[in-house]
Scaffold this motif. Structure first.
Motif, PDB file in Angstrom:
ATOM      1  N   TRP A  74       9.387  48.255  21.754  1.00  0.00           N
ATOM      2  CA  TRP A  74      10.762  48.540  21.329  1.00  0.00           C
ATOM      3  C   TRP A  74      11.572  47.248  21.248  1.00  0.00           C
ATOM      4  O   TRP A  74      12.292  46.992  20.284  1.00  0.00           O
ATOM      5  CB  TRP A  74      11.431  49.543  22.282  1.00  0.00           C
ATOM      6  CG  TRP A  74      12.794  49.925  21.798  1.00  0.00           C
ATOM      7  CD1 TRP A  74      13.973  49.319  22.097  1.00  0.00           C
ATOM      8  CD2 TRP A  74      13.104  50.968  20.872  1.00  0.00           C
ATOM      9  NE1 TRP A  74      14.998  49.915  21.434  1.00  0.00           N
ATOM     10  CE2 TRP A  74      14.498  50.933  20.672  1.00  0.00           C
ATOM     11  CE3 TRP A  74      12.351  51.935  20.196  1.00  0.00           C
ATOM     12  CZ2 TRP A  74      15.154  51.834  19.813  1.00  0.00           C
ATOM     13  CZ3 TRP A  74      13.000  52.818  19.353  1.00  0.00           C
ATOM     14  CH2 TRP A  74      14.379  52.768  19.166  1.00  0.00           C
TER      15      TRP A  74
ATOM     16  N   THR B 189      13.286  50.204  28.884  1.00  0.00           N
ATOM     17  CA  THR B 189      12.774  50.193  27.514  1.00  0.00           C
ATOM     18  C   THR B 189      11.333  49.690  27.524  1.00  0.00           C
ATOM     19  O   THR B 189      10.762  49.464  28.585  1.00  0.00           O
ATOM     20  CB  THR B 189      13.690  49.325  26.618  1.00  0.00           C
ATOM     21  OG1 THR B 189      13.257  49.410  25.260  1.00  0.00           O
ATOM     22  CG2 THR B 189      13.670  47.863  27.041  1.00  0.00           C
TER      23      THR B 189
ATOM     24  N   THR C 186       8.057  57.524  20.678  1.00  0.00           N
ATOM     25  CA  THR C 186       8.333  57.199  22.074  1.00  0.00           C
ATOM     26  C   THR C 186       7.156  56.554  22.808  1.00  0.00           C
ATOM     27  O   THR C 186       7.356  55.788  23.755  1.00  0.00           O
ATOM     28  CB  THR C 186       8.697  58.468  22.873  1.00  0.00           C
ATOM     29  OG1 THR C 186       7.565  59.356  22.834  1.00  0.00           O
ATOM     30  CG2 THR C 186       9.894  59.173  22.282  1.00  0.00           C
TER      31      THR C 186
ATOM     32  N   ASN D 187      18.829  47.051  22.379  1.00  0.00           N
ATOM     33  CA  ASN D 187      19.721  48.181  22.117  1.00  0.00           C
ATOM     34  C   ASN D 187      19.244  49.434  22.834  1.00  0.00           C
ATOM     35  O   ASN D 187      18.384  50.173  22.359  1.00  0.00           O
ATOM     36  CB  ASN D 187      19.789  48.427  20.610  1.00  0.00           C
ATOM     37  CG  ASN D 187      20.849  49.462  20.257  1.00  0.00           C
ATOM     38  OD1 ASN D 187      21.168  50.328  21.069  1.00  0.00           O
ATOM     39  ND2 ASN D 187      21.398  49.357  19.070  1.00  0.00           N
TER      40      ASN D 187
ATOM     41  N   GLY E   8      20.991  52.179  23.730  1.00  0.00           N
ATOM     42  CA  GLY E   8      21.507  53.450  23.217  1.00  0.00           C
ATOM     43  C   GLY E   8      20.548  54.058  22.213  1.00  0.00           C
ATOM     44  O   GLY E   8      20.232  55.251  22.278  1.00  0.00           O
ATOM     45  N   ARG E   9      20.032  53.221  21.332  1.00  0.00           N
ATOM     46  CA  ARG E   9      19.105  53.715  20.330  1.00  0.00           C
ATOM     47  C   ARG E   9      17.784  54.140  20.950  1.00  0.00           C
ATOM     48  O   ARG E   9      17.166  55.106  20.530  1.00  0.00           O
ATOM     49  CB  ARG E   9      18.863  52.647  19.262  1.00  0.00           C
ATOM     50  CG  ARG E   9      19.754  52.838  18.051  1.00  0.00           C
ATOM     51  CD  ARG E   9      19.604  51.682  17.087  1.00  0.00           C
ATOM     52  NE  ARG E   9      18.542  51.908  16.119  1.00  0.00           N
ATOM     53  CZ  ARG E   9      18.192  50.985  15.209  1.00  0.00           C
ATOM     54  NH1 ARG E   9      18.797  49.816  15.187  1.00  0.00           N
ATOM     55  NH2 ARG E   9      17.242  51.245  14.342  1.00  0.00           N
ATOM     56  N   ARG E  10      17.323  53.347  21.935  1.00  0.00           N
ATOM     57  CA  ARG E  10      16.072  53.699  22.617  1.00  0.00           C
ATOM     58  C   ARG E  10      16.219  55.076  23.288  1.00  0.00           C
ATOM     59  O   ARG E  10      15.348  55.929  23.191  1.00  0.00           O
ATOM     60  CB  ARG E  10      15.703  52.645  23.657  1.00  0.00           C
ATOM     61  CG  ARG E  10      14.565  53.017  24.602  1.00  0.00           C
ATOM     62  CD  ARG E  10      13.202  52.991  23.930  1.00  0.00           C
ATOM     63  NE  ARG E  10      12.166  53.636  24.737  1.00  0.00           N
ATOM     64  CZ  ARG E  10      10.985  54.006  24.270  1.00  0.00           C
ATOM     65  NH1 ARG E  10      10.673  53.820  23.008  1.00  0.00           N
ATOM     66  NH2 ARG E  10      10.103  54.578  25.054  1.00  0.00           N
TER      67      ARG E  10
ATOM     68  N   ASP F  65      13.592  55.327  30.618  1.00  0.00           N
ATOM     69  CA  ASP F  65      13.580  55.870  29.260  1.00  0.00           C
ATOM     70  C   ASP F  65      12.643  57.084  29.171  1.00  0.00           C
ATOM     71  O   ASP F  65      12.902  58.019  28.411  1.00  0.00           O
ATOM     72  CB  ASP F  65      13.196  54.792  28.234  1.00  0.00           C
ATOM     73  CG  ASP F  65      11.831  54.184  28.518  1.00  0.00           C
ATOM     74  OD1 ASP F  65      11.485  54.016  29.698  1.00  0.00           O
ATOM     75  OD2 ASP F  65      11.109  53.887  27.548  1.00  0.00           O
TER      76      ASP F  65
ATOM     77  N   TYR G 151      13.598  46.157  18.104  1.00  0.00           N
ATOM     78  CA  TYR G 151      15.006  46.581  18.099  1.00  0.00           C
ATOM     79  C   TYR G 151      15.874  45.839  19.102  1.00  0.00           C
ATOM     80  O   TYR G 151      17.022  46.218  19.312  1.00  0.00           O
ATOM     81  CB  TYR G 151      15.105  48.094  18.347  1.00  0.00           C
ATOM     82  CG  TYR G 151      14.337  48.911  17.328  1.00  0.00           C
ATOM     83  CD1 TYR G 151      14.850  49.109  16.050  1.00  0.00           C
ATOM     84  CD2 TYR G 151      13.091  49.449  17.637  1.00  0.00           C
ATOM     85  CE1 TYR G 151      14.136  49.827  15.095  1.00  0.00           C
ATOM     86  CE2 TYR G 151      12.373  50.171  16.698  1.00  0.00           C
ATOM     87  CZ  TYR G 151      12.899  50.360  15.430  1.00  0.00           C
ATOM     88  OH  TYR G 151      12.199  51.069  14.486  1.00  0.00           O
TER      89      TYR G 151
ATOM     90  N   ALA H 199      18.439  57.501  22.621  1.00  0.00           N
ATOM     91  CA  ALA H 199      18.608  58.577  21.634  1.00  0.00           C
ATOM     92  C   ALA H 199      17.260  58.930  21.007  1.00  0.00           C
ATOM     93  O   ALA H 199      16.906  60.108  20.885  1.00  0.00           O
ATOM     94  CB  ALA H 199      19.601  58.144  20.563  1.00  0.00           C
ATOM     95  N   THR H 200      16.493  57.890  20.642  1.00  0.00           N
ATOM     96  CA  THR H 200      15.167  58.130  20.062  1.00  0.00           C
ATOM     97  C   THR H 200      14.268  58.842  21.069  1.00  0.00           C
ATOM     98  O   THR H 200      13.541  59.774  20.719  1.00  0.00           O
ATOM     99  CB  THR H 200      14.511  56.790  19.665  1.00  0.00           C
ATOM    100  OG1 THR H 200      15.442  56.045  18.884  1.00  0.00           O
ATOM    101  CG2 THR H 200      13.250  56.999  18.869  1.00  0.00           C
TER     102      THR H 200
END
Lengths: 175, 174
Positions: free
Chosen positions: A99, A95, B88, A106, A108-110, B105, A103, A112-113
């Motif tokens: 972020w 991450t 992002t 988390n 999962g949200r990172r 990520d 947030y 998904a985004t």
């Protein structure tokens, strides 16, 4: 804390500009996003040749072979990897600092985004016939007319989205 | 394999990383106007590219790749890319570079990009082509459209911008 970049802004910018000059002499101004479509096109050609042959975009020769632009993207990946390793800054991470401040952890949200963001990034780049490299940086280098409207919506929506998504700021190390 | 493309790509990827553009924290910081490092780096990149291109063009050795100014498609594309960029901190080039530098990520965002590219192919005939035809001005340059010389544009943009960059940098140190 967001640490400062490895190179001062004017050195980094100069280096990127000189690579642009090299690219303009060697083949064509820098660009990255077309090759994502080329890779997908290759896959579609293998899976369903009939569909691909009839398709008004991927039947074009440019989308059927790996050339200069494709190898530029492969080189980009290798170059970034080498620079990260040799500068001692290769680090596995999941991450970002901005972020985390907004947030927490988390993931999962990172992810998904990040995934949805990736779809928008490439879709947008191809609609505009180029991305931050091909349509923005190379666009301005050649004074392309398209760079003007592209810059306005790219940074307008970029700043608006970042303002809505990242309200809290992490600590930032100053140069 | 295209060795020339590979070499230029290597340099580009390394420079994106070292310059701090392949760093989503730096990009978000710039979009939030809290950390101007990336903005200034991008400005210098554009200025050097612009002035360099102008000289190369005069010398007759520049290769052009002007993108079509099909205004609606460009506005929409910039908006989509902008939203993804603001969410992002990645764009296609820096996303690839960040994934290579160990950011997992970014790897997920790159996967999203391949899905986005597939989506683009599937909607191309029915949706992209009609939109691309709206306000389609083709591969035009700003000097062509305005009738003002490239030299005036290049130096009219790059000289004041350079002055602003260095003057503001000097003030900050005090």
């Amino acid at each position: 804390m967001v640490s400062k970049a490895l190179l001062p802004w004017w050195v980094g910018g100069l280096l990127l500009g000189l690579i642009q000059i090299l690219a303009v002499v060697a083949n064509s101004p820098l660009g990255v996003s077309t090759q994502f479509v080329v890779v997908d096109s290759k896959i579609i050609h293998n899976v369903s040749e009939d569909y691909a042959k009839e398709h008004s975009l991927i039947s074009q020769e440019k989308y059927t072979k790996f050339g200069y632009g494709f190898w530029l993207d492969i080189g980009l990946v290798c170059g970034a990897f080498l620079a990260a390793v040799l500068s001692g800054s290769f680090r596995l991470s999941l991450t970002t600092k901005w972020w985390k401040v907004n947030y927490g952890s988390n993931l999962g949200r990172r992810f998904a985004t990040g995934f949805v963001g990736g779809i928008l990034i490439l879709l947008g780049s191809r609609f505009a016939h180029g991305c931050t490299s091909g349509a923005f940086a190379s666009g301005w280098a050649q004074l392309s007319l398209s760079a003007l409207p592209f810059t306005i919506t790219l940074f307008g929506f970029g700043m608006l989205t970042a303002k809505l998504a990242y309200k809290q700021s992490p600590e930032i190390e100053r140069e | 394999m295209d060795y020339l493309g590979f070499m230029i790509g290597m340099l580009f990827g390394a420079a994106l990383f070292l310059a701090g553009l392949a760093n989503p924290d730096k990009i978000i910081g710039t979009l939030r106007l809290k950390d101007l490092h990336a903005m200034k780096t991008i400005a210098v990149f554009v200025i050097v590219g612009m002035v360099g291109f102008w000289f190369l063009d005069k010398a007759g050795v520049a290769h052009y790749s002007v993108k079509p100014a099909n205004i609606l498609a460009v506005l929409l594309g910039g908006a989509f890319l902008g939203v993804g960029f603001g969410l992002t901190g990645y764009c296609p080039g820096t996303g690839l570079a960040c994934a290579a530098a160990g950011r997992l990520d970014a790897l997920i965002t790159v996967l999203g990009m391949f899905v986005g590219a597939a989506l683009f192919i599937f909607i191309y005939p029915s949706i992209v082509v009609p939109i691309d035809g709206v306000w389609a001005m083709g591969k035009k340059t700003i000097p062509e459209v305005t009738g003002i010389s490239a030299a005036a544009w290049v130096f009219g943009i790059s000289v004041p911008l350079t002055v602003v960059l260095f003057v503001t940098a000097k003030f900050k140190k005090k």
